[in-house]
Scaffold this motif. Structure first.
Motif, PDB file in Angstrom:
ATOM      1  N   ILE A 834      42.460  34.355  31.654  1.00 30.16           N
ATOM      2  CA  ILE A 834      41.401  35.512  31.531  1.00 30.16           C
ATOM      3  C   ILE A 834      41.864  36.589  32.842  1.00 30.16           C
ATOM      4  O   ILE A 834      41.806  36.354  33.604  1.00 30.16           O
ATOM      5  N   LEU A 835      42.295  37.808  32.080  1.00 29.19           N
ATOM      6  CA  LEU A 835      42.482  38.879  32.922  1.00 29.19           C
ATOM      7  C   LEU A 835      41.150  38.960  33.903  1.00 29.19           C
ATOM      8  O   LEU A 835      40.059  39.129  33.305  1.00 29.19           O
ATOM      9  N   PRO A 836      41.400  38.998  35.346  1.00 30.77           N
ATOM     10  CA  PRO A 836      40.167  39.037  36.292  1.00 30.77           C
ATOM     11  C   PRO A 836      39.700  40.428  35.923  1.00 30.77           C
ATOM     12  O   PRO A 836      40.133  41.293  35.601  1.00 30.77           O
ATOM     13  N   ASN A 837      38.205  40.431  36.275  1.00 29.40           N
ATOM     14  CA  ASN A 837      37.492  41.660  36.319  1.00 29.40           C
ATOM     15  C   ASN A 837      38.007  42.371  37.581  1.00 29.40           C
ATOM     16  O   ASN A 837      38.397  42.089  38.422  1.00 29.40           O
ATOM     17  N   ASN A 838      37.941  43.851  37.366  1.00 25.01           N
ATOM     18  CA  ASN A 838      38.464  44.787  38.334  1.00 25.01           C
ATOM     19  C   ASN A 838      39.999  44.439  38.838  1.00 25.01           C
ATOM     20  O   ASN A 838      40.258  44.800  39.942  1.00 25.01           O
ATOM     21  N   PHE A 839      40.555  44.055  37.624  1.00 24.82           N
ATOM     22  CA  PHE A 839      42.196  43.745  37.823  1.00 24.82           C
ATOM     23  C   PHE A 839      42.874  44.806  38.546  1.00 24.82           C
ATOM     24  O   PHE A 839      43.574  44.817  39.215  1.00 24.82           O
ATOM     25  N   GLU A 840      42.591  46.091  37.932  1.00 18.74           N
ATOM     26  CA  GLU A 840      43.478  47.218  38.227  1.00 18.74           C
ATOM     27  C   GLU A 840      43.144  47.813  39.757  1.00 18.74           C
ATOM     28  O   GLU A 840      44.229  48.221  40.358  1.00 18.74           O
ATOM     29  N   SER A 841      41.961  47.461  40.067  1.00 19.22           N
ATOM     30  CA  SER A 841      41.686  47.969  41.691  1.00 19.22           C
ATOM     31  C   SER A 841      41.782  46.843  42.282  1.00 19.22           C
ATOM     32  O   SER A 841      41.803  46.977  43.720  1.00 19.22           O
ATOM     33  N   ASN A 842      42.022  45.498  42.151  1.00 18.77           N
ATOM     34  CA  ASN A 842      42.309  44.673  42.992  1.00 18.77           C
ATOM     35  C   ASN A 842      43.728  44.322  43.225  1.00 18.77           C
ATOM     36  O   ASN A 842      44.667  43.892  42.914  1.00 18.77           O
TER      37      ASN A 842
END
Length: 899
Positions: A834-842
């Motif tokens: 699953i794509l992690p939450n807040n992936f873009e900012s992490n």
């Protein structure tokens, strides 16, 4: 005498004297009076006799009101190849009618020669025979000599109930009426018809009536095939069926047979050569003994198929022709019906042989005791006991005691102890029945799905001791387990609710709506995440089934089950004692959790409906029934089908159930050894109490059940699969490979198995757990029009597997596919992808300004934090390499690949 003159004078005086004349007149008068009295008595006696005879004749039945034709006959059952399977015989009905043309002349002549040699010439009574019998009677021979003609004997057996009078007057009355009616009958009926009725009605011992039944009983052949020697054996029985029985008294029958041959030769029915040949024939060696295993197996106990057939015929006579149950019973057992069964003899024998093989069953099989004991006490009162009484007696000593024994001998001490307990010193045992039923038990139904005909049926395992005993294939309702997922849930989902095999539900922690009861998968708390209906079918996933039925609605599922012919479902039932209401209209219907269960026959036929392109045909065990005259009473030869689902639905279910055998829970049921495709569904209930598999090929549908009659956990859960596969391999071995027919209403499309929508090239085929692209079958008009929306391709830093930062070198930036999913309640097979939450900012924690390589300022050191210490990423991001294990068998917490 004195002849002198004086003597003559004296004589004259005596003669002419008045006194003498008076005496003479008196003598003459007396003599005349005596003669008149004799004549008068004779006249009175004659008229009285005539009056008595006339009164007897007047009391005789009217010739137009009597029926001399046989009225009770055995019913004959024929298999699908026209072979005689069995006869059903009621009281005084073991008779098979045969026309005079099919009775050999030797048999006809043998009866005429010994019973009525002037049959062809007399008018109903044999006057010469009557005088001969009377003369022998008054000369001391007794009035028991046979003077009855065949016509009289026919009347005696049909009108006068066999002539069983106990006193002379009744016998005299019957004889007078018999002779009177014989004269009338021969004026009304021709000789051949009289002879035909006679030969079909006479008692020939061993509970056989008529020459055809006797021929079958003593020689196991049709009467038309009897030899001269065999004909005289049967004719010899007639005089006294008990004393001249060729089985119990062959010597006496042989003497009678010789007399018949002598008479036939004297009356020119046979030649000297035929006479000598018959005398030297060892005919009795060919007669089957009454207690031989061959005869017992033919006549004593109905097979499970015949038991089920009788039930079906009885029901149809009541439902279709309006008979009462009693009338139907009499028709079946006493009316000489010809019933043409659907049973295939080769298939049935093959099934019988396989299911009789003890090596096919679990090694820990046991025997369940059934026990009946009747005791008469000293007061003459009867007391009955059963195995349940025995069980309660021993459970007082050992609460774990049950009626299962490893072998029969181990039960003997318990039986003897119990008898000592219940049988008093002055009591006597009036009856005792001990039977052992092997456990676990089985049932099996084999059908032709295109006609609805049952080709073979197994109602139980072990020796069948009684007709009409428990038939586990047709009369026992058991919980169907996961086999019901197909019928109650996925069938209506595909047929009317707009779902497809690509429709996706989330296999996750789930509770029944409005309840705290959790739906458990068969493999515990392992969840598969996003799953298509196809995958749910071949991996038999409970959560998926319940979620699907919730969308379908239980009423829709229930309605489809009714269309498929199930008769044991409960829509609404109120317990009269408790007032509680039970119903099968609930979500447990998806998993086969129903009130009463289903029979194997109805469950197998439901799957046969799918195999038949969605056309429901009521299962049948016979094609037609003819009455004794050959007139058709019921004709089910032509199959009447009802379309209960689309042909596209049936094909989609077939395709999914092929995967059950290829890759799912039914791998052991493959027929690869005979190169034949199989589709089907397994089913197992709680504690492995019931084991099911119902499957079909392009030729036949078969369902098997295995379990304990009284329920019980089974350790071996594969024996039923081995039985099913073994039987079907043998049946299909001579058949050419055939594929399931794909209807024109089916098309295909490439879909993603995680979204159920059209696959995106370069995305779905690069999913982190392997390609999720599949070419799926669809009913035309149901192909999805949208593309996958649960997969996303994003760039990541290969070193940290995070969103690349400004410092990540381009060589380390790669594209990865993730699953977009939210709201998981438990770990599933999807969780690691699953794509992690807040992936873009992490952003990547490795490639930072302080993490530059000393040798190459542009190269970022892998696996280091900004302070230069080794570190693991805080979010695991897997690679795109697929697992070699099926999705539902992967570990709950998949570790990422670090390369």
């Amino acid at each position: 005498m004195n002849f002198s003159n004086n003597g003559i004078k004296d004589k004259y005086k005596e003669t002419v004297s008045p006194n003498k004349k008076r005496k003479k007149k008196a003598s003459v008068l007396f003599f005349r009076t005596f003669l008149i009295c004799i004549v008068l008595c004779a006249c009175i006696g004659t008229f009285a006799g005539i009056g008595i005879v006339r009164g007897i004749i007047d009391n005789a039945p009217h010739i137009d009101s009597i029926n001399v034709a046989p009225t009770t006959f055995a019913t004959t059952i024929y298999d699908s190849k026209g072979n005689k399977m069995q006869q059903l015989v009621g009281s005084n009905a073991n008779r098979v009618y045969v026309n005079i043309e099919d009775i050999p002349k030797d048999l006809i002549n043998a009866f005429i020669a010994v019973e009525d040699e002037r049959f062809w010439s007399h008018k109903g009574i044999d006057v010469r025979g009557i005088f001969r019998a009377f003369f022998l009677g008054i000369t001391g021979g007794g009035f028991d000599q046979g003077a009855s003609t065949l016509t009289q004997q026919l009347l005696k057996n049909t009108v006068f109930e066999g002539g069983m009078e106990t006193n002379f007057s009744d016998k005299f009355e019957r004889k007078i009426q018999e002779q009177y009616l014989a004269l009338q009958l021969e004026n009304k009926m021709d000789k051949k018809t009289i002879l035909e009725y006679y030969l079909n009605i006479i008692n020939l011992g061993q509970n056989t009536l008529g020459v055809e039944a006797a021929s079958q009983r003593y020689f196991n052949k049709n009467v038309k095939d009897l030899t001269l020697s065999e004909c005289t054996v049967i004719a010899g029985i007639t005089k006294n069926p008990s004393a001249y029985n060729p089985i119990t008294y062959p010597e006496d029958n042989a003497k009678r047979r010789t007399i018949i041959l002598d008479k036939m030769k004297e009356q020119n029915y046979i030649t000297e050569e035929q006479y000598q040949k018959a005398l030297t024939d060892d005919v009795y060696s060919r007669i089957e003994l009454v207690n031989t295993e061959q005869y017992a197996s033919k006549s004593n106990v109905n097979s499970y198929f015949v038991d089920a057939l009788v039930d079906e015929v009885t029901n149809d006579l009541v439902e279709e022709l309006g008979y009462t149950s009693t009338q139907a019973y009499n028709l079946i057992y006493r009316s000489g019906l010809s019933i043409y069964a659907t049973q295939d003899p080769k298939m049935q024998k093959l099934c019988d042989d396989v299911f009789a093989d003890e090596s096919m069953y679990p090694g820990n099989s046991t025997f369940e005791l059934t026990y009946r004991l009747t005791v008469i006490d000293e007061k003459g009162e009867a007391h009955n006991y059963s195995e349940m009484n025995l069980k309660k007696y021993f459970q007082k000593k050992n609460t774990a005691f049950n009626l299962y024994f490893k072998n029969r001998k181990k039960a003997d001490p318990y039986i003897e102890e119990y008898k000592k307990h219940v049988v008093g010193k002055n009591d006597r045992i009036d009856g005792e029945v001990i039977n052992f039923v092997p456990q676990p038990q089985v049932s099996f139904v084999l059908m032709d799905q295109y006609t609805g005909q049952v080709k073979a049926l197994i109602g139980g395992r072990g020796l069948k001791n009684y007709s009409r005993s428990l038939n586990r294939a047709t009369a026992t309702a058991r919980q169907p387990g996961s086999t019901f997922k197909i019928l109650s849930t996925y069938l209506p989902a595909l047929d009317t609710k707009g779902m497809t095999l690509a429709t996706v539900f989330d296999d996750d922690l789930y509770y029944y709506p409005g309840s705290t009861k959790k739906v458990n998968n068969w493999n515990g708390e392992a969840y598969n995440g996003f799953t298509t209906i196809r995958q749910a079918i071949y991996n038999s996933m409970n959560v998926m089934a319940v979620k699907t039925l919730e969308q379908v609605t239980t009423q829709t599922g229930f309605s489809y089950l009714q269309k498929l012919g199930f008769t044991t479902l409960v829509e609404n039932r109120v317990n009269e004692k408790t007032g509680a209401t039970v119903s099968d209209l609930n979500l447990s219907l998806a998993l086969g959790g129903i009130t009463d269960g289903v029979t194997n026959l109805e469950l197998t036929n439901a799957f046969a409906t799918i195999a038949n392109g969605g056309n429901y045909t009521k299962p049948k065990l016979y094609t037609k029934i003819l009455d004794q005259t050959g007139k058709i009473m019921l004709d089910h030869t032509d199959s009447v089908s009802t379309q209960v689902m689309k042909d596209s639905t049936s094909y989609l279910l077939t395709s999914a159930m092929e995967d059950v055998v290829k890759a799912g829970t039914g791998k052991k049921l493959s027929l690869a050894s005979v190169n034949m495709p199989v589709a089907g569904k397994t089913g197992t209930t709680s504690n492995d109490n019931d084991l099911w598999f119902v499957g079909y090929t392009p030729y036949y549908t078969a369902g098997i059940w295995g379990g304990y009659d009284n329920n019980g956990k089974q350790e071996d859960t594969a024996y039923h699969k081995n039985l099913w596969r073994t039987v079907m391999e043998k049946i299909h071995k001579p058949l050419a490979r055939k594929e399931f027919t794909r209807p024109e209403s089916i098309t295909t499309a490439k879909i993603c198995t995680k979204s159920g929508k059209l696959a995106i090239d370069g995305v779905c085929d690069h999913a982190p757990n392997g390609s999720t692209v599949r070419t799926e079958f669809f009913a035309k008009g149901t192909v999805p029009t949208e593309t996958c929306d649960v997969h996303v391709k994003v760039p990541i830093c290969e070193a940290s597997r995070h969103t690349p930062s400004a410092y990540c070198p381009s060589i380390d930036i790669i594209n990865r596919v993730y699953l977009i999913k939210s709201g998981e309640k438990a770990q599933t097979a999807d969780t690691p992808y699953i794509l992690p939450n807040n992936f873009e900012s992490n952003l990547c924690p490795i490639h930072t300004n302080s993490g530059k390589s000393p040798e190459n300022p542009e190269k970022i050191l892998p696996n280091v934090t900004p302070n230069g210490k080794p570190s693991k990423p805080d979010t695991a991001i897997p690679d795109n390499k697929p697992s070699d294990k099926p999705e539902n068998t992967r570990k709950k917490h998949a570790s990422p690949r670090n390369d």
